[in-house]
Scaffold this motif. Structure first.
Motif, PDB file in Angstrom:
ATOM      1  N   ILE A  82      -7.295   3.265  22.083  1.00 34.73           N
ATOM      2  CA  ILE A  82      -6.112   2.844  21.326  1.00 34.73           C
ATOM      3  C   ILE A  82      -6.466   1.773  20.303  1.00 34.73           C
ATOM      4  CG2 ILE A  82      -3.891   1.645  21.524  1.00 34.73           C
ATOM      5  CD1 ILE A  82      -3.475   3.202  24.143  1.00 34.73           C
ATOM      6  N   VAL A  83      -7.253   0.782  20.704  1.00 32.13           N
ATOM      7  CA  VAL A  83      -7.645  -0.275  19.767  1.00 32.13           C
ATOM      8  C   VAL A  83      -8.539   0.293  18.666  1.00 32.13           C
ATOM      9  CG1 VAL A  83      -8.934  -2.428  19.539  1.00 32.13           C
ATOM     10  CG2 VAL A  83      -7.320  -2.158  21.403  1.00 32.13           C
ATOM     11  N   GLY A  84      -9.435   1.208  19.006  1.00 30.05           N
ATOM     12  CA  GLY A  84     -10.298   1.832  17.996  1.00 30.05           C
ATOM     13  C   GLY A  84      -9.502   2.611  16.957  1.00 30.05           C
ATOM     14  N   ILE A  85      -8.542   3.386  17.415  1.00 27.47           N
ATOM     15  CA  ILE A  85      -7.689   4.144  16.486  1.00 27.47           C
ATOM     16  C   ILE A  85      -6.875   3.187  15.617  1.00 27.47           C
ATOM     17  CG2 ILE A  85      -5.663   5.656  16.378  1.00 27.47           C
ATOM     18  CD1 ILE A  85      -6.847   7.096  18.859  1.00 27.47           C
ATOM     19  N   ASP A  86      -6.363   2.128  16.224  1.00 21.59           N
ATOM     20  CA  ASP A  86      -5.571   1.148  15.474  1.00 21.59           C
ATOM     21  C   ASP A  86      -6.420   0.421  14.428  1.00 21.59           C
ATOM     22  OD1 ASP A  86      -3.331  -0.209  14.746  1.00 21.59           O
ATOM     23  OD2 ASP A  86      -3.067  -1.266  16.640  1.00 21.59           O
ATOM     24  N   LEU A  87      -7.650   0.052  14.781  1.00 23.00           N
ATOM     25  CA  LEU A  87      -8.539  -0.602  13.822  1.00 23.00           C
ATOM     26  C   LEU A  87      -8.918   0.339  12.681  1.00 23.00           C
ATOM     27  CD1 LEU A  87     -10.930  -2.632  16.150  1.00 23.00           C
ATOM     28  CD2 LEU A  87      -9.033  -3.493  14.776  1.00 23.00           C
ATOM     29  N   ALA A  88      -9.175   1.608  13.004  1.00 24.90           N
ATOM     30  CA  ALA A  88      -9.513   2.582  11.966  1.00 24.90           C
ATOM     31  C   ALA A  88      -8.325   2.801  11.024  1.00 24.90           C
ATOM     32  CB  ALA A  88      -9.937   3.902  12.607  1.00 24.90           C
ATOM     33  N   ALA A  89      -7.135   2.893  11.589  1.00 26.04           N
ATOM     34  CA  ALA A  89      -5.944   3.064  10.750  1.00 26.04           C
ATOM     35  C   ALA A  89      -5.717   1.833   9.873  1.00 26.04           C
ATOM     36  CB  ALA A  89      -4.721   3.327  11.622  1.00 26.04           C
ATOM     37  N   SER A  90      -5.960   0.675  10.429  1.00 27.98           N
ATOM     38  CA  SER A  90      -5.806  -0.559   9.658  1.00 27.98           C
ATOM     39  C   SER A  90      -6.780  -0.598   8.482  1.00 27.98           C
ATOM     40  CB  SER A  90      -6.025  -1.764  10.574  1.00 27.98           C
ATOM     41  OG  SER A  90      -5.887  -2.957   9.868  1.00 27.98           O
ATOM     42  N   CYS A  91      -8.007  -0.147   8.706  1.00 28.55           N
ATOM     43  CA  CYS A  91      -8.999  -0.084   7.616  1.00 28.55           C
ATOM     44  C   CYS A  91      -8.539   0.873   6.520  1.00 28.55           C
ATOM     45  CB  CYS A  91     -10.344   0.395   8.147  1.00 28.55           C
ATOM     46  SG  CYS A  91     -11.382  -0.900   8.745  1.00 28.55           S
ATOM     47  N   LEU A  92      -8.087   2.029   6.920  1.00 27.65           N
ATOM     48  CA  LEU A  92      -7.700   3.040   5.940  1.00 27.65           C
ATOM     49  C   LEU A  92      -6.466   2.625   5.141  1.00 27.65           C
ATOM     50  CD1 LEU A  92      -8.504   5.800   4.861  1.00 27.65           C
ATOM     51  CD2 LEU A  92      -6.966   6.826   6.521  1.00 27.65           C
ATOM     52  N   VAL A  93      -5.525   1.975   5.789  1.00 24.28           N
ATOM     53  CA  VAL A  93      -4.286   1.575   5.134  1.00 24.28           C
ATOM     54  C   VAL A  93      -4.499   0.372   4.209  1.00 24.28           C
ATOM     55  CG1 VAL A  93      -1.996   0.601   5.625  1.00 24.28           C
ATOM     56  CG2 VAL A  93      -2.832   2.529   6.942  1.00 24.28           C
ATOM     57  N   TYR A  94      -5.551  -0.402   4.438  1.00 25.63           N
ATOM     58  CA  TYR A  94      -5.777  -1.648   3.691  1.00 25.63           C
ATOM     59  C   TYR A  94      -5.792  -1.438   2.182  1.00 25.63           C
ATOM     60  CZ  TYR A  94      -7.642  -6.224   2.531  1.00 25.63           C
ATOM     61  OH  TYR A  94      -7.812  -7.480   2.008  1.00 25.63           O
ATOM     62  N   TYR A  96      -4.108   0.558   0.360  1.00 26.52           N
ATOM     63  CA  TYR A  96      -2.804   0.871  -0.208  1.00 26.52           C
ATOM     64  C   TYR A  96      -1.738  -0.175   0.097  1.00 26.52           C
ATOM     65  CZ  TYR A  96      -5.337   5.224  -0.401  1.00 26.52           C
ATOM     66  OH  TYR A  96      -6.299   6.166  -0.624  1.00 26.52           O
ATOM     67  N   ASP A  97      -1.829  -0.778   1.280  1.00 24.40           N
ATOM     68  CA  ASP A  97      -0.808  -1.735   1.685  1.00 24.40           C
ATOM     69  C   ASP A  97      -1.430  -2.769   2.621  1.00 24.40           C
ATOM     70  OD1 ASP A  97       1.487  -3.084   2.305  1.00 24.40           O
ATOM     71  OD2 ASP A  97       2.564  -1.340   3.108  1.00 24.40           O
ATOM     72  N   LYS A  98      -1.710  -3.949   2.098  1.00 26.96           N
ATOM     73  CA  LYS A  98      -2.376  -4.989   2.874  1.00 26.96           C
ATOM     74  C   LYS A  98      -1.501  -5.520   4.003  1.00 26.96           C
ATOM     75  CE  LYS A  98      -5.650  -6.604  -0.521  1.00 26.96           C
ATOM     76  NZ  LYS A  98      -5.472  -6.037  -1.802  1.00 26.96           N
ATOM     77  N   ILE A  99      -0.209  -5.590   3.769  1.00 24.98           N
ATOM     78  CA  ILE A  99       0.689  -6.104   4.806  1.00 24.98           C
ATOM     79  C   ILE A  99       0.740  -5.146   5.993  1.00 24.98           C
ATOM     80  CG2 ILE A  99       3.082  -6.686   5.348  1.00 24.98           C
ATOM     81  CD1 ILE A  99       3.283  -7.779   2.476  1.00 24.98           C
ATOM     82  N   ALA A 100       0.869  -3.861   5.726  1.00 30.47           N
ATOM     83  CA  ALA A 100       0.882  -2.875   6.812  1.00 30.47           C
ATOM     84  C   ALA A 100      -0.453  -2.891   7.567  1.00 30.47           C
ATOM     85  CB  ALA A 100       1.155  -1.483   6.260  1.00 30.47           C
ATOM     86  N   SER A 101      -1.526  -3.076   6.843  1.00 31.32           N
ATOM     87  CA  SER A 101      -2.840  -3.150   7.477  1.00 31.32           C
ATOM     88  C   SER A 101      -2.936  -4.351   8.408  1.00 31.32           C
ATOM     89  CB  SER A 101      -3.928  -3.225   6.410  1.00 31.32           C
ATOM     90  OG  SER A 101      -5.179  -3.439   7.001  1.00 31.32           O
ATOM     91  N   ARG A 102      -2.439  -5.476   7.962  1.00 31.66           N
ATOM     92  CA  ARG A 102      -2.470  -6.685   8.794  1.00 31.66           C
ATOM     93  C   ARG A 102      -1.553  -6.544  10.006  1.00 31.66           C
ATOM     94  NH1 ARG A 102      -4.350 -11.760   5.891  1.00 31.66           N
ATOM     95  NH2 ARG A 102      -5.422 -10.904   4.096  1.00 31.66           N
ATOM     96  N   VAL A 103      -0.439  -5.863   9.841  1.00 31.69           N
ATOM     97  CA  VAL A 103       0.444  -5.620  10.980  1.00 31.69           C
ATOM     98  C   VAL A 103      -0.262  -4.746  12.009  1.00 31.69           C
ATOM     99  CG1 VAL A 103       2.570  -4.447  11.691  1.00 31.69           C
ATOM    100  CG2 VAL A 103       2.596  -5.978   9.734  1.00 31.69           C
ATOM    101  N   LEU A 104      -0.913  -3.685  11.560  1.00 31.92           N
ATOM    102  CA  LEU A 104      -1.669  -2.823  12.477  1.00 31.92           C
ATOM    103  C   LEU A 104      -2.772  -3.600  13.192  1.00 31.92           C
ATOM    104  CD1 LEU A 104      -2.020   0.474  10.421  1.00 31.92           C
ATOM    105  CD2 LEU A 104      -0.836   0.188  12.596  1.00 31.92           C
TER     106      LEU A 104
END
Length: 127
Positions: A82-94, A96-104
């Motif tokens: 779960i943490v790995g998927i969340d970190l990968a999603a945070s990297c990918l979203v960064y 386009y949207d830094k705030i969403a990435s930081r929330v993830l």
């Protein structure tokens, strides 16, 4: 397929340049790895010796989940996944949207801390 790998690599490089993102990712990863190592280090010998372990305790019902010792690997694997998927999603979203990435990333950190506390209580109940 080549495009997807290049996209991920670029997203990771851009996100990794942010000092907050880098420190938060490293701390979260260390919490996950150290808590999983402590959990396995303490429970595997006890599980092999006794054959079964307590995996859930409730103040109202008492011990309500006892399983054979190979189930000891389930919690760390789920947490790492779960943490790995969340970190990968945070990297990918960064990108386009830094705030969403930081929330993830913050959600991954909070989840890792909560799971570490849960693992600690499981170790204490079996100790």
């Amino acid at each position: 397929m080549k495009f997807a790998v290049a996209e991920w690599r670029l997203a990771f490089e851009i996100a990794w340049d942010d000092p907050w993102f880098k420190i938060q990712t490293i701390v979260t990863s260390l919490v996950v790895l150290l808590s999983a190592a402590m959990y396995l280090w303490r429970l595997i010998p006890s599980g092999v010796l006794h054959g079964s372990l307590v995996f859930h305790y409730n103040v109202y019902l008492g011990i309500d989940d006892v399983r054979t010792w190979p189930w000891v690997f389930y919690l760390p694997l789920v947490m790492m996944g779960i943490v790995g998927i969340d970190l990968a999603a945070s990297c990918l979203v960064y990108r386009y949207d830094k705030i969403a990435s930081r929330v993830l990333l913050t959600v991954a950190s909070v989840f890792a801390l909560l799971m570490a506390v849960g693992e600690l209580f499981i170790v204490l109940i079996n100790g």
